[in-house]
Design a protein around this motif. Sequence first.
Motif, PDB file in Angstrom:
ATOM      1  N   TRP A 116     -20.924  25.971 -11.726  1.00  0.00           N
ATOM      2  CA  TRP A 116     -21.900  26.690 -10.910  1.00  0.00           C
ATOM      3  C   TRP A 116     -21.269  27.666  -9.915  1.00  0.00           C
ATOM      4  O   TRP A 116     -21.944  28.194  -9.050  1.00  0.00           O
ATOM      5  N   HIS A 123     -23.788  31.538 -16.402  1.00  0.00           N
ATOM      6  CA  HIS A 123     -24.609  32.107 -17.464  1.00  0.00           C
ATOM      7  C   HIS A 123     -24.717  31.140 -18.648  1.00  0.00           C
ATOM      8  O   HIS A 123     -25.800  30.855 -19.149  1.00  0.00           O
ATOM      9  N   SER A 126     -26.619  27.715 -17.574  1.00  0.00           N
ATOM     10  CA  SER A 126     -28.049  27.818 -17.265  1.00  0.00           C
ATOM     11  C   SER A 126     -28.860  28.088 -18.526  1.00  0.00           C
ATOM     12  O   SER A 126     -29.960  27.553 -18.684  1.00  0.00           O
ATOM     13  N   HIS A 127     -28.312  28.867 -19.453  1.00  0.00           N
ATOM     14  CA  HIS A 127     -29.052  29.139 -20.688  1.00  0.00           C
ATOM     15  C   HIS A 127     -28.954  27.985 -21.684  1.00  0.00           C
ATOM     16  O   HIS A 127     -29.950  27.534 -22.239  1.00  0.00           O
ATOM     17  N   ALA A 143     -35.924  32.538 -20.036  1.00  0.00           N
ATOM     18  CA  ALA A 143     -35.554  33.344 -18.865  1.00  0.00           C
ATOM     19  C   ALA A 143     -35.965  32.619 -17.584  1.00  0.00           C
ATOM     20  O   ALA A 143     -35.189  32.519 -16.629  1.00  0.00           O
ATOM     21  N   LYS A 144     -37.179  32.068 -17.590  1.00  0.00           N
ATOM     22  CA  LYS A 144     -37.664  31.362 -16.389  1.00  0.00           C
ATOM     23  C   LYS A 144     -36.858  30.102 -16.153  1.00  0.00           C
ATOM     24  O   LYS A 144     -36.450  29.799 -15.039  1.00  0.00           O
ATOM     25  N   SER A 146     -33.860  29.216 -17.256  1.00  0.00           N
ATOM     26  CA  SER A 146     -32.443  29.363 -16.933  1.00  0.00           C
ATOM     27  C   SER A 146     -32.268  29.809 -15.481  1.00  0.00           C
ATOM     28  O   SER A 146     -31.370  29.319 -14.798  1.00  0.00           O
ATOM     29  N   SER A 147     -33.168  30.677 -14.993  1.00  0.00           N
ATOM     30  CA  SER A 147     -32.949  31.047 -13.581  1.00  0.00           C
ATOM     31  C   SER A 147     -33.340  29.902 -12.653  1.00  0.00           C
ATOM     32  O   SER A 147     -32.695  29.704 -11.614  1.00  0.00           O
ATOM     33  N   TYR A 148     -34.308  29.109 -13.059  1.00  0.00           N
ATOM     34  CA  TYR A 148     -34.651  27.933 -12.242  1.00  0.00           C
ATOM     35  C   TYR A 148     -33.463  26.961 -12.171  1.00  0.00           C
ATOM     36  O   TYR A 148     -33.068  26.491 -11.095  1.00  0.00           O
ATOM     37  N   ALA A 150     -30.230  27.564 -12.731  1.00  0.00           N
ATOM     38  CA  ALA A 150     -29.085  28.126 -12.010  1.00  0.00           C
ATOM     39  C   ALA A 150     -29.313  28.058 -10.495  1.00  0.00           C
ATOM     40  O   ALA A 150     -28.443  27.604  -9.757  1.00  0.00           O
ATOM     41  N   GLU A 151     -30.501  28.465 -10.074  1.00  0.00           N
ATOM     42  CA  GLU A 151     -30.769  28.451  -8.627  1.00  0.00           C
ATOM     43  C   GLU A 151     -30.656  27.054  -8.049  1.00  0.00           C
ATOM     44  O   GLU A 151     -30.023  26.827  -7.029  1.00  0.00           O
TER      45      GLU A 151
END
Length: 344
Positions: A116, A123, A126-127, A143-144, A146-148, A150-151
């Motif tokens: 992280w 990248h 998260s994917h 997309a939603k 993976s960004s959730y 990662a954050e």
Amino acid sequence: MTTLKLVGGFGSPYSRKMRAVLRFRRIPFTWIGRGSPDDVGIPEVPVALIPVLVFPGEGGRADEAMIDSTFQIKRLEKMFAARSIIPDDPAIAFLDALLEDYADEWLTKPMFHYRWKYAADIHKASHVLALDRNPIMSREILAKMSSYIAERQIERLRVVGSNEVTTPVIEASYRRLLGLLDSHLVSGHRFLMGARPGASDFAFFGQLSQLAHFDPTPAAIAAAETPRVVSWVSHLDDLSSLDVDNVPWPSREDAVEVLRPFFVEVGRVYAPFLIANARALANGASEVRCEIDGLPWVQQPFPYQGKCLKWMRDSRAALSPADRAFVDSALKATGADAIFSAPA
Ligand SMILES: N[C@@H](CCC(=O)N[C@@H](CS)C(=O)NCC(=O)O)C(=O)O
């Protein structure tokens, strides 16, 4: 015999640890991806962690689910005798458990840190971790999700103690550990516990299944510096064909000599952290501040690792006086002895 269920994730070191344990032990089980379409009807667990191990209820009783890989291993040992992963000598079992704890609780710092911190690692994780739930999910959902992921996980770096101050300590400790394991293997020891794997082997495997095999930055280090460790991880993933009938655990003399470099590493990084963490928890401090390996360390206190220290002290105290004297002499002057002697 009824089949157990292991609910976990490919990207979860503890899930991989337990899957490898069940495979080696030849205990029938089904693997269920957490959050996958097959993840239905699993009983609730007190804390939402993976892996979850589900024991089928017999005689009309409800299925029972539990978390925490160390306790899962202990429960399996009570239920199944064959192909044990806990050495029969309580003193060797204690040393094995100490290394298991180091891998579960310290090696997870490099694991989480590399995943992280660096862009390529973020990248990929998260994917792929999102897709591990369901590889045919739509691009929009991916997309939603993976960004959730990662954050949420980047925000949790502080929980394991990965930050600008601690980065040099964490990264040096990972490289050293690779070197130690490489030297151990090349000198003819197939496992930490000698000719057969112990709980510590599976704990090392779990973290390294990610570090050395999945996350780009630490995997590139392992491939370049210690390809032998990369291969060891592949072997550990499925040891179902390994014959351990009549294969002995290491003698006390061998264990002390061969494992000493690992205890020195435990003493170098994990012991000072555990002690400072316990002190911070006891004082209600908002930060753990200490020196590790001659460098500064700062992170928020970690209550679970406070419990780990207590469990290890309790299990040392529960040894017979002769066994305790042996483990004390094995750890003497390694720095790992401080786990049991330093005031916390
Ligand atoms: N001490 C536990 C730790 C398990 C754990 O930390 N699992 C992580 C994943 S590797 C988890 O489930 N985190 C919560 C989440 O990802 O939602 C064990 O040995 O099983």
